[in-house]
Design an enzyme around this catalytic site. Structure first.
Site, mmCIF file in Angstrom:
data_model
loop_
_atom_site.group_PDB
_atom_site.id
_atom_site.type_symbol
_atom_site.label_atom_id
_atom_site.label_comp_id
_atom_site.label_asym_id
_atom_site.label_seq_id
_atom_site.Cartn_x
_atom_site.Cartn_y
_atom_site.Cartn_z
ATOM 1 N N HIS A 13 17.545 26.418 6.845
ATOM 2 C CA HIS A 13 17.572 25.900 5.482
ATOM 3 C C HIS A 13 18.999 25.839 4.927
ATOM 4 O O HIS A 13 19.733 26.821 4.959
ATOM 5 C CB HIS A 13 16.695 26.792 4.599
ATOM 6 C CG HIS A 13 16.516 26.307 3.211
ATOM 7 N ND1 HIS A 13 15.903 25.104 2.909
ATOM 8 C CD2 HIS A 13 16.870 26.853 2.010
ATOM 9 C CE1 HIS A 13 15.876 24.941 1.604
ATOM 10 N NE2 HIS A 13 16.464 25.978 1.035
ATOM 11 N N SER A 62 17.380 21.875 -1.548
ATOM 12 C CA SER A 62 16.445 22.964 -1.834
ATOM 13 C C SER A 62 15.762 22.721 -3.182
ATOM 14 O O SER A 62 15.104 21.690 -3.361
ATOM 15 C CB SER A 62 17.186 24.308 -1.770
ATOM 16 O OG SER A 62 16.280 25.382 -1.695
ATOM 17 N N ASP A 81 13.785 25.483 9.407
ATOM 18 C CA ASP A 81 13.516 25.749 7.994
ATOM 19 C C ASP A 81 12.011 25.857 7.764
ATOM 20 O O ASP A 81 11.241 24.997 8.208
ATOM 21 C CB ASP A 81 14.099 24.603 7.159
ATOM 22 C CG ASP A 81 14.022 24.839 5.661
ATOM 23 O OD1 ASP A 81 13.523 25.896 5.241
ATOM 24 O OD2 ASP A 81 14.465 23.935 4.917
#
Length: 328
Positions: A298, A170, A266
């Site tokens: 995600h 991320s 995601d």
């Protein structure tokens, strides 16, 4: 109503107000370093700069654990062989989580054991209290510390400093790219990089990207990096944006191998795929691979520790994919 109490960014993970106050709704819990009997990995914290709050958490697997890892490179079976060093940057939108978060302790214990790595998890400063590029500077400083170490006996005795790799998820995947670009400009050498569901953005949507995803990144970037002159087209967050020399571009990627990972569900998937395609087409001389987790969202691997899909992902992530990137 007090204007300073206006919420300008509201997510399930954090809430940011117009005066830059933040409510962290998750990612504040911490666990101490130490021995993990389930993996045979020992961890410890090492302070790099106490004034900045910069420290790293090191993960060292036992020699017998390394030798038992499935499908390792042949030389890892020798317990005297030094381990590849993986510098890891946690996620959390640049504003939450830490190197001491339980989800990262669990992930990195497992990865150190299964892939036979000495892992250095970086506790960089968080926005909005410390706006970017503070987190990038901390992360690059940690890489320089690793490359020069010496600074800790675990690294000097057990780490192969000729094989230093970057990885992160991320926001941490974004940091991987930017630390690599900083290394391209001024060293140190990096062998390979793994970007897991990396957080990138841009003013114009890429193919398949939802307008809501573009808008969310724009709002977040305005808070975490308010000094960005080009807004969400700043090269820190949009690696596809044109850069002017002497700032490095994708073709200057200092790694020999890069692995870019995305998840089918995601919202960041289109950006991650576009990053992979741009790197592959940039004229860079290395090798880049793409791996997509079907039916997953995600950073799912952080939040589903008991999921059978996670176990399959970890085998895929820590062994075939990681070893193609990390192995000599």
């Amino acid at each position: 109503m007090d204007p300073s109490s206006e919420i300008i960014l509201d997510t399930p993970y954090f809430r940011i107000y117009s005066d830059r106050r933040i409510d962290r709704l998750m990612g504040t819990e911490t666990v101490p370093a130490g021995f993990d009997p389930s993996t045979g990995v020992t961890s410890k914290d090492v302070v790099i700069d106490s004034d900045a709050g910069l420290y790293v958490r090191l993960y060292l697997p036992l020699p017998d654990t390394v030798a038992a890892a499935a499908s390792p490179p042949p030389n890892v079976n020798d317990s005297k062989t030094k381990l590849p060093v993986l510098v890891y940057f946690h996620g959390g939108g640049f504003v939450t989580q830490s190197a001491a978060s339980p989800i990262y302790q669990r992930l990195l214990n497992a990865l150190a054991a299964r892939a036979g790595l000495l892992i250095v998890s970086v506790n960089y400063r968080l926005a909005p209290e410390h706006p970017l590029p503070a987190g990038y500077e901390d992360s690059f400083r940690a890489l320089e510390w690793v490359a020069a170490s010496g600074g800790d006996p675990w690294l000097s005795r057990h780490g192969d400093l000729r094989r230093v790799f970057l990885a992160g998820d991320s926001a941490g995947g974004n940091i991987v790219h930017n630390v690599a670009m900083m290394a391209a400009a001024s060293g140190p050498r990096v062998e390979g990089a793994v970007l897991l569901h990396a957080g990138f953005g841009g003013k114009e949507p890429v193919h398949g990207e939802a307008p809501a995803s573009v808008a969310l990144m724009e709002r977040l970037w305005g808070v975490v990096c308010p000094g960005a002159t080009d807004g969400v087209d700043d090269p820190w967050v949009n690696p596809l944006a044109a850069v002017a020399p002497p700032r490095p571009s994708l073709r200057d990627m200092p790694c020999e191998r890069v692995l870019v990972c995305g998840a089918e569900l995601d919202s960041l998937l289109p950006r991650d795929r576009a990053y992979y395609e741009a790197l592959a087409a940039s004229g860079w001389g290395g090798t880049v691979e793409w791996f997509e987790s079907k039916g997953q969202d995600h950073v799912f691997f952080l939040f589903k520790p008991d999921c059978g899909l996670l176990q399959r992902f970890m085998r895929r992530f820590s062994l075939p994919c990681i070893w193609r990137v990390l192995a000599q």
